[in-house]
Scaffold this motif. Structure first.
Motif, mmCIF file in Angstrom:
data_model
loop_
_atom_site.group_PDB
_atom_site.id
_atom_site.type_symbol
_atom_site.label_atom_id
_atom_site.label_comp_id
_atom_site.label_asym_id
_atom_site.label_seq_id
_atom_site.Cartn_x
_atom_site.Cartn_y
_atom_site.Cartn_z
ATOM 1 N N ARG A 79 0.840 -1.196 0.000
ATOM 2 C CA ARG A 79 0.000 0.000 0.000
ATOM 3 C C ARG A 79 0.869 1.237 0.000
ATOM 4 N NH1 ARG A 79 -3.783 -0.937 5.083
ATOM 5 N NH2 ARG A 79 -4.404 -3.029 4.589
ATOM 6 N N PHE A 80 0.439 2.227 -0.738
ATOM 7 C CA PHE A 80 1.130 3.506 -0.741
ATOM 8 C C PHE A 80 1.079 4.136 0.649
ATOM 9 C CE2 PHE A 80 1.167 8.135 -1.443
ATOM 10 C CZ PHE A 80 2.432 8.240 -1.998
ATOM 11 N N SER A 81 -0.037 3.944 1.347
ATOM 12 C CA SER A 81 -0.202 4.548 2.676
ATOM 13 C C SER A 81 0.844 4.022 3.663
ATOM 14 C CB SER A 81 -1.604 4.297 3.221
ATOM 15 O OG SER A 81 -1.837 2.912 3.383
ATOM 16 N N ARG A 82 1.305 2.811 3.468
ATOM 17 C CA ARG A 82 2.339 2.244 4.339
ATOM 18 C C ARG A 82 3.650 3.030 4.180
ATOM 19 N NH1 ARG A 82 1.481 -2.488 6.659
ATOM 20 N NH2 ARG A 82 0.133 -3.326 5.067
ATOM 21 N N TYR A 83 3.975 3.395 2.948
ATOM 22 C CA TYR A 83 5.181 4.187 2.691
ATOM 23 C C TYR A 83 5.027 5.602 3.235
ATOM 24 C CZ TYR A 83 6.260 0.345 -0.452
ATOM 25 O OH TYR A 83 6.498 -0.889 -0.964
ATOM 26 N N VAL A 84 3.844 6.160 3.087
ATOM 27 C CA VAL A 84 3.584 7.503 3.615
ATOM 28 C C VAL A 84 3.728 7.499 5.135
ATOM 29 C CG1 VAL A 84 1.830 9.302 3.918
ATOM 30 C CG2 VAL A 84 2.136 8.216 1.683
ATOM 31 N N MET A 85 3.153 6.486 5.783
ATOM 32 C CA MET A 85 3.255 6.389 7.241
ATOM 33 C C MET A 85 4.710 6.242 7.662
ATOM 34 S SD MET A 85 1.805 6.488 10.164
ATOM 35 C CE MET A 85 0.088 6.392 9.718
ATOM 36 N N PHE A 86 5.477 5.431 6.937
ATOM 37 C CA PHE A 86 6.904 5.277 7.233
ATOM 38 C C PHE A 86 7.608 6.621 7.122
ATOM 39 C CE2 PHE A 86 11.278 4.576 5.806
ATOM 40 C CZ PHE A 86 11.756 3.768 6.826
ATOM 41 N N ALA A 87 7.323 7.364 6.059
ATOM 42 C CA ALA A 87 7.965 8.667 5.857
ATOM 43 C C ALA A 87 7.581 9.648 6.962
ATOM 44 C CB ALA A 87 7.584 9.233 4.489
ATOM 45 N N GLU A 143 0.158 -6.146 10.607
ATOM 46 C CA GLU A 143 -0.304 -7.231 9.746
ATOM 47 C C GLU A 143 -1.745 -7.009 9.320
ATOM 48 O OE1 GLU A 143 -0.014 -12.030 9.443
ATOM 49 O OE2 GLU A 143 0.264 -11.110 11.384
ATOM 50 N N ASP A 144 -1.996 -7.252 8.043
ATOM 51 C CA ASP A 144 -3.349 -7.189 7.493
ATOM 52 C C ASP A 144 -3.922 -8.598 7.544
ATOM 53 O OD1 ASP A 144 -3.090 -4.467 6.751
ATOM 54 O OD2 ASP A 144 -1.970 -5.077 4.976
ATOM 55 N N GLY A 146 -7.026 -11.478 7.317
ATOM 56 C CA GLY A 146 -8.294 -11.785 6.676
ATOM 57 C C GLY A 146 -8.470 -11.196 5.289
ATOM 58 N N ASP A 147 -7.407 -10.800 4.633
ATOM 59 C CA ASP A 147 -7.502 -10.202 3.303
ATOM 60 C C ASP A 147 -6.897 -11.176 2.296
ATOM 61 O OD1 ASP A 147 -7.229 -8.689 0.968
ATOM 62 O OD2 ASP A 147 -6.954 -6.841 2.106
ATOM 63 N N PRO A 148 -7.652 -11.581 1.270
ATOM 64 C CA PRO A 148 -7.137 -12.568 0.311
ATOM 65 C C PRO A 148 -6.013 -12.042 -0.575
ATOM 66 C CG PRO A 148 -9.271 -11.747 -0.393
ATOM 67 C CD PRO A 148 -9.026 -11.188 0.967
ATOM 68 N N GLU A 149 -5.824 -10.731 -0.650
ATOM 69 C CA GLU A 149 -4.800 -10.170 -1.518
ATOM 70 C C GLU A 149 -3.509 -9.837 -0.766
ATOM 71 O OE1 GLU A 149 -6.195 -6.924 -3.847
ATOM 72 O OE2 GLU A 149 -8.125 -7.865 -4.169
ATOM 73 N N LEU A 150 -3.243 -10.558 0.305
ATOM 74 C CA LEU A 150 -2.078 -10.257 1.127
ATOM 75 C C LEU A 150 -0.816 -10.840 0.527
ATOM 76 C CD1 LEU A 150 -3.576 -10.910 4.623
ATOM 77 C CD2 LEU A 150 -3.142 -8.747 3.540
ATOM 78 N N LEU A 151 0.270 -10.185 0.826
ATOM 79 C CA LEU A 151 1.580 -10.688 0.442
ATOM 80 C C LEU A 151 2.227 -11.304 1.674
ATOM 81 C CD1 LEU A 151 2.910 -7.724 -1.675
ATOM 82 C CD2 LEU A 151 2.032 -9.887 -2.482
ATOM 83 N N THR A 152 2.765 -12.469 1.508
ATOM 84 C CA THR A 152 3.516 -13.084 2.589
ATOM 85 C C THR A 152 4.984 -13.007 2.229
ATOM 86 O OG1 THR A 152 3.396 -15.267 1.599
ATOM 87 C CG2 THR A 152 1.628 -14.675 3.136
ATOM 88 N N GLU A 153 5.832 -13.529 3.078
ATOM 89 C CA GLU A 153 7.258 -13.451 2.781
ATOM 90 C C GLU A 153 7.590 -14.225 1.499
ATOM 91 O OE1 GLU A 153 8.294 -16.853 6.097
ATOM 92 O OE2 GLU A 153 9.583 -15.129 5.886
ATOM 93 N N GLU A 154 6.775 -15.195 1.135
ATOM 94 C CA GLU A 154 7.046 -15.950 -0.090
ATOM 95 C C GLU A 154 6.681 -15.153 -1.333
ATOM 96 O OE1 GLU A 154 4.883 -17.549 2.328
ATOM 97 O OE2 GLU A 154 6.672 -18.327 3.293
#
Length: 156
Positions: A79-87, A143-144, A146-154
């Protein structure tokens, strides 16, 4: 020791290792820009700018290290918002470190490699690291579920 305590200890240890690497980047870049080899670097008269550059470079290292090691097992959606929050959180952390350095230089009148590194690099970074640990865990790498579009470490 319970598995949750072990997991938390492992997460904290990896966060501190990443922070240690960022500390080295911060310290080396700041000292080269401010004091160089001769005692007077290109940004000697602008230590806050030198510290800002050093912290920004170290922050890139912390994002990569924390995303792909400390919080690698978390299921995160890109998510773009994750990068914004980091910044945003890093701007606050930069403010913490710059505040310590500015207080030492401009209020206490201390100048030189030892006081600048104690105030801006040791004290400032220690306070900023505590702030980052508390906020990254809850806001950036949450962690997100219950979302089917999640990315895991794999898949990340």
């Amino acid at each position: 020791m319970s598995s949750s305590v072990r997991a938390h200890a492992a997460k904290m240890a990896s966060f501190l290792v990443v922070g240690g690497a960022a500390f080295v980047v911060d310290a080396v870049v700041f000292n080269l820009l401010t004091f160089w080899v001769t005692g007077r670097g290109p940004l000697f008269d602008q230590p806050l700018l030198a510290k800002t550059i050093a912290i920004v470079l170290a922050s890139v290292a912390t994002y990569v290290g924390n995303r792909y090691w400390t919080f690698a097992r978390r299921r995160l959606r890109l998510r773009f918002s994750r990068y914004v929050m980091f910044a945003v959180l890093n701007l606050v952390a930069i403010g913490i470190q710059l505040g310590c350095l500015a207080f030492s230089r401009h209020v206490l009148g201390l100048e030189g490699p030892i006081p600048d590194n104690i105030s801006g690099t040791l004290i400032g970074q220690a306070l900023a690291t505590i702030f980052r640990y508390l906020t990254y865990d809850r806001l950036v790498f949450r962690e997100d579920e219950g979302d089917p579009e999640l990315l895991t470490e794999e898949t990340a």
